[in-house]
Design a protein around this motif. Structure first.
Motif, short mmCIF file in Angstrom:
data_model
loop_
_atom_site.label_atom_id
_atom_site.label_comp_id
_atom_site.label_asym_id
_atom_site.label_seq_id
_atom_site.Cartn_x
_atom_site.Cartn_y
_atom_site.Cartn_z
N LEU A 22 -4.14 10.52 0.29
CA LEU A 22 -3.67 11.83 0.74
C LEU A 22 -4.88 12.66 1.15
N THR A 23 -4.77 13.28 2.31
CA THR A 23 -5.86 14.09 2.84
C THR A 23 -5.35 15.48 3.19
N ALA A 24 -6.27 16.42 3.30
CA ALA A 24 -5.96 17.77 3.76
C ALA A 24 -4.77 18.39 3.02
N PHE A 25 -4.86 18.41 1.70
CA PHE A 25 -3.80 18.98 0.87
C PHE A 25 -4.25 20.32 0.29
N VAL A 51 -7.18 12.13 -2.22
CA VAL A 51 -6.68 11.54 -3.46
C VAL A 51 -6.22 10.13 -3.10
N SER A 52 -6.68 9.13 -3.86
CA SER A 52 -6.34 7.74 -3.58
C SER A 52 -5.49 7.17 -4.69
N LEU A 53 -4.35 6.61 -4.30
CA LEU A 53 -3.38 6.03 -5.23
C LEU A 53 -3.18 4.56 -4.86
N ALA A 54 -3.30 3.67 -5.82
CA ALA A 54 -3.16 2.23 -5.55
C ALA A 54 -1.95 1.66 -6.27
N ILE A 55 -1.16 0.89 -5.54
CA ILE A 55 0.00 0.24 -6.12
C ILE A 55 0.09 -1.19 -5.58
#
Length: 161
Positions: A22-25, A51-55
């Motif tokens: 997620l960018t530019a939040f 923000v980096s989320l890994a699944i």
């Protein structure tokens, strides 16, 4: 490379690693990926800019129309309309927050050639760069326009293993 056609003809299943960035939040917003009904997976990396989320999702035998069959605890919705929830604010486990939103990231929006290239390869992931701000200026929410997500294949370097 594992094609949907090959999966259709057999009971082959494969894992697919997905990284949502997620960018530019808006500042001060917490994010998490929803796992199952009420589980949360927190970001593995977070800065003021991203923000980096890994699944990991599973790919089962292809659906009757030949599309990919995304499965597992992160894959929400019906088989034909699978998506991932990215939660923010109180829905991301932050009890004191002015936000309580979820964004739907439609898995069918991932380009087919990227899924085929990354499926079953532990050194590959598909990264999706998601704009983190909604039209109202708050955190991203509701169904995210698939064309607004920049999908790409990323490979793990030997130094990261």
């Amino acid at each position: 490379m594992l094609t949907a056609e090959a999966m259709q003809k057999s009971a082959i299943t494969a894992e697919l690693q997905i990284i949502l960035v997620l960018t530019a939040f808006p500042s001060g917003v917490s994010f998490a990926v929803q796992q199952g009904r009420d589980g949360l997976v927190q970001p593995y990396a977070s800065t003021d800019e991203s923000v980096s989320l890994a699944i990991t999702v599973n790919l089962g035998p292809a659906l009757a129309d030949g599309s990919f069959n995304f499965r597992g605890p992160f894959a929400q919705g019906t088989p034909a309309e699978r998506f991932v929830y990215v939660n923010c604010g109180s829905y991301a486990g932050r009890p004191v927050s002015r936000w309580d939103r979820r964004a739907k990231i439609k898995l069918a929006g991932i380009p087919r050639h990227l899924v085929e290239a990354a499926a079953g390869d532990p050194d590959c992931a598909i990264e999706g760069r998601v704009p983190g701000t909604a039209k109202d200026g708050g955190p991203v929410c509701a169904s995210v326009d698939p064309s607004s997500i920049d999908w790409r294949l990323v490979k793990r370097t030997s130094a990261v293993r």
